[in-house]
Design an enzyme around this catalytic site. Structure first.
Site, short mmCIF file in Angstrom:
data_model
loop_
_atom_site.label_atom_id
_atom_site.label_comp_id
_atom_site.label_asym_id
_atom_site.label_seq_id
_atom_site.Cartn_x
_atom_site.Cartn_y
_atom_site.Cartn_z
N HIS A 199 0.70 -1.14 0.11
CA HIS A 199 -0.03 -0.01 -0.12
C HIS A 199 0.86 1.23 -0.04
O HIS A 199 1.95 1.32 0.74
CB HIS A 199 -1.03 -0.03 0.96
CG HIS A 199 -1.62 1.39 1.40
ND1 HIS A 199 -2.93 1.71 0.48
CD2 HIS A 199 -1.43 2.44 2.06
CE1 HIS A 199 -3.33 2.59 0.98
NE2 HIS A 199 -2.64 3.22 1.79
N LYS B 108 -8.71 -1.76 5.13
CA LYS B 108 -8.65 -2.28 3.79
C LYS B 108 -7.83 -3.27 3.62
O LYS B 108 -8.04 -4.17 2.84
CB LYS B 108 -8.58 -0.94 2.77
CG LYS B 108 -9.93 -0.20 2.86
CD LYS B 108 -9.60 1.23 2.08
CE LYS B 108 -8.97 2.12 3.20
NZ LYS B 108 -9.32 3.49 2.68
N ARG C 147 -15.68 11.69 8.32
CA ARG C 147 -14.39 12.37 8.51
C ARG C 147 -14.02 13.56 7.52
O ARG C 147 -13.56 14.78 8.02
CB ARG C 147 -13.36 11.33 8.58
CG ARG C 147 -13.39 10.60 9.57
CD ARG C 147 -12.42 9.41 9.53
NE ARG C 147 -11.06 9.76 9.50
CZ ARG C 147 -9.95 9.36 8.89
NH1 ARG C 147 -10.19 8.23 8.25
NH2 ARG C 147 -8.83 9.66 8.65
N ASP D 131 -15.49 1.64 6.84
CA ASP D 131 -14.32 2.51 6.56
C ASP D 131 -14.85 3.64 5.62
O ASP D 131 -14.74 4.99 5.83
CB ASP D 131 -13.16 2.19 6.01
CG ASP D 131 -12.17 3.06 5.58
OD1 ASP D 131 -11.72 3.84 6.39
OD2 ASP D 131 -11.70 3.23 4.42
N SER E 44 -7.96 3.26 8.97
CA SER E 44 -8.67 3.33 7.67
C SER E 44 -7.87 2.56 6.67
O SER E 44 -8.40 1.69 6.05
CB SER E 44 -8.94 4.78 7.43
OG SER E 44 -9.05 4.68 6.14
N1 URA Z 1 -6.02 7.26 3.05
C1 URA Z 1 -6.94 6.19 3.70
O1 URA Z 1 -7.53 4.96 3.12
N2 URA Z 1 -7.75 6.64 4.88
C2 URA Z 1 -7.26 7.82 5.55
O2 URA Z 1 -7.74 8.04 6.59
C3 URA Z 1 -6.38 8.46 5.06
C4 URA Z 1 -5.65 8.15 3.69
#
Ligand code: URA
Length: 586
Positions: free
Chosen positions: A83, A188, A169, A162, A184
């Site tokens: 990631h 994933k 958010r 999320d 977050s």
């Molecule tokens: N990328 C994400 O997936 N979540 C966040 O909170 C910030 C950046």
């Protein structure tokens, strides 16, 4: 019955929620019993009071399991996901995937579309004519089993909590919270089924994390979540002050990825790809250490296996693989404009974000979710920070849909190219690496508290903010920051303020000396970790044992360890006072 309002109050008061309480909150939110406004209030309380690692792991797992989860068990071997926290010109997945698959590491990569400067990996791949990225889960797994690699858009509904929470958010000023960002991202990754995860945490003007200190804290938090969730996780910190590689724009980036797989890519892109791929190969058990991994990966580039794997991937997903040998068959913009150096000299810093935004305005990225990307447009940096350029040498090529766009873009970007007589150092690319075994949980917690305290410093005269955190024997952490005064001598340092707060926190003032400080951390924005002043050393000697550890850190995370005794050997202590018969009666 657990009431949402009580959970919000508990977090507001700085207390940790139990696993059951977090589950009640998440279940209630997902089934509609808890409305957006209560979840928003809870998120704001997290922004202020943070989460313990136990809360964070539970919260992340709850989001990861809020929808579909992908199982990659059918694919033999260790599945490693990667990631990136995102940056300008970041096409590493296009290079890494084929490279790893070429050395036998299975690559089952779910990627996204981009919102922002340029497209995401899926948008970039879709610039290859015919390329399909919408695979069903069974097609996806079948392809990895057959050719060792698949890169597809997300299938199923992964981590929907999320998605909903991120939406909240975004509109409640609660994006900027380290635990919320870490959970977050990791939710994933956990839902995507990989056994191990490599995180490329970008630092700099073109990245989410602007400072190395913040990036390190985010990286360490995500590595800890990964560890607690049973996934081996490594984070690499890399520079995103200037764009990665030279190309910014979807087809242009595919072209650069092909060149890199051929061994002819830009040095910075090749280096970060080898660094990340080496970490992934180690986690997959394919190599014992970075040297061995890099040797294997370099061989796969040199003998053409990496490029052949990319060709196989494109063919498997219905794309026109002739672009490998004929990159000119990728979509090309009708207008190309070159910006040239007006004088000879060294090229100064190239601010990543400005180039990313310019590429987006050309149509390479999306400002809104529903915007349509033009795969052909973008920018190519013909020189990078620190390069020596001759007058008239190309600095930038703009690939645009219209001549007007091209001219506007050149005019916009021209002032960013500063050529001077003094040599300019090219920025370091890889800024650090965090593995689970490197993390000292207690130290990180104390340093994080000192960092946070530093933000409250009152330093209008020196602008030199310092934060301090003390760990007490009962586990509590007490913090302080420096507070200055127009009458300079009245200034009080962070260490002293923290120690006085700890002493005042004692109920039994007779025992004030036994404030039970067991560890001290001090954080300042200095090139080297800054040592306490003489007055603070004397106060430390009053309230701490000589062997009390002191951790001195700067914002980049450089650390010097010492003790109270080392800082002030032969200190004048209350014991000496007590042993003096004359003074006892004063
Ligand atoms: N990328 C994400 O997936 N979540 C966040 O909170 C910030 C950046």
């Amino acid at each position: 019955m657990v009431r949402a309002v009580d959970l919000i109050a508990k977090k507001r008061n700085g207390l940790a929620l139990s696993a059951e309480e977090l589950r009640a909150l998440m279940d209630g939110y997902m089934n509609g019993a808890i409305p957006d406004y209560q979840m928003s209030a809870f998120l704001m309380a997290v922004v202020w009071n943070g989460m313990t690692i136990e809360e964070l792991t539970e919260f992340t797992q709850l989001m990861a399991h809020s929808g579909d989860t992908l199982s990659l068990d059918e694919i033999p071997g260790v599945k490693v996901d990667k990631h990136s926290t995102g940056g300008v010109g970041d096409k590493t997945t296009l290079v890494l995937g084929p490279l790893l698959a070429a050395i036998g590491v299975p690559v089952a990569k779910m990627s996204g579309r981009g919102l922002g400067h340029t497209g995401g990996t899926i948008d970039k791949l879709e610039s290859i004519p015919g390329m399909q990225t919408a695979l069903s889960t069974s097609q996806f797994i079948e392809q990895v089993k057959r050719i060792g690699i698949a890169i597809a858009g997300q299938t199923g509904d992964l981590a929907p909590a999320d998605k909903r929470i991120y939406g909240l958010r975004d509109v409640t000023a609660t994006v900027e919270s380290l635990p919320l960002i870490a959970s977050s991202i990791m939710s994933k990754k956990l839902a995507s089924g990989a056994n191990a995860i490599v995180l490329d945490v970008k630092v700099g003007s073109g990245a989410f994390m602007k400072t190395l200190a913040d990036a390190k804290r985010l990286a360490a938090t995500m590595v800890r979540i990964g560890r607690e969730a049973g996934r081996s996780t490594v984070a690499v910190l890399s520079n995103m002050n200037e764009p990665l590689g030279r190309a910014i724009g979807n087809a242009l980036e595919v072209k650069e990825a092909i060149a890199t797989l051929r061994g002819q890519g830009p040095a910075d892109l090749a280096e970060i790809c080898l660094t990340l791929a080496a970490e992934m190969a180690i986690l997959a058990g394919r190599a014992a250490d970075p040297d061995e991994a890099r040797r294997l990966l370099q061989q796969a580039i040199d003998d053409g296996r990496a490029l052949a794997k990319f060709r196989e991937l494109i063919e498997a997903q219905g794309g026109d693989a002739s672009v490998i040998d004929h990159p000119e068959r990728l979509p090309a913009a009708p207008h190309v404009q070159t910006l040239r150096a007006e004088r000879a000299g060294y090229l100064g810093a190239l601010p990543a974000l400005a180039f990313g935004e310019a590429a987006m305005r050309l149509g390479a990225g999306r400002a809104l979710k529903e915007d349509v990307i033009d795969p052909a447009v973008g920018l190519v940096l013909e020189a990078k920070t620190g390069d020596y350029v001759e007058a008239g040498q190309p600095l930038l090529t703009v690939h645009a849909a219209s001549e007007a766009d091209a001219l506007r873009c050149v005019a916009e970007l021209q002032p960013l190219f500063v050529v001077g007589s003094d040599p300019v150092e090219a920025p370091a690319l890889v800024l650090g690496r965090i593995r689970a075994e490197d993390i000292d949980v207690d130290q990180d917690e104390l340093l994080a508290a000192a960092h946070e305290a530093r933000e409250a410093a009152y330093v209008p005269y020196s602008h030199f903010a310092v934060g301090a955190a003390l760990r007490l024997r009962d586990g509590r952490i007490v913090t302080g920051a420096n507070i200055e005064n127009a009458s300079y001598g009245l200034t009080n340092c962070a260490e002293r303020n923290a120690i006085f707060a700890a002493v005042l926190g004692r109920k039994d003032k007779q025992q004030a000396r036994k404030a039970d400080i067991v560890e001290i951390a001090v954080v300042a924005g200095s090139p080297d970790p800054v040592p306490p002043c003489g007055a603070c050393r004397q106060v430390m000697a009053e309230f701490c044992a000589p062997d009390t550890p002191v951790i001195l850190a700067n914002l980049e995370g450089h650390i010097r360890r010492t003790t109270v005794g080392e800082l002030l050997p032969g200190a004048f202590t209350p014991e000496q006072l007590a042993s003096s018969p004359g003074l006892q009666h004063v």
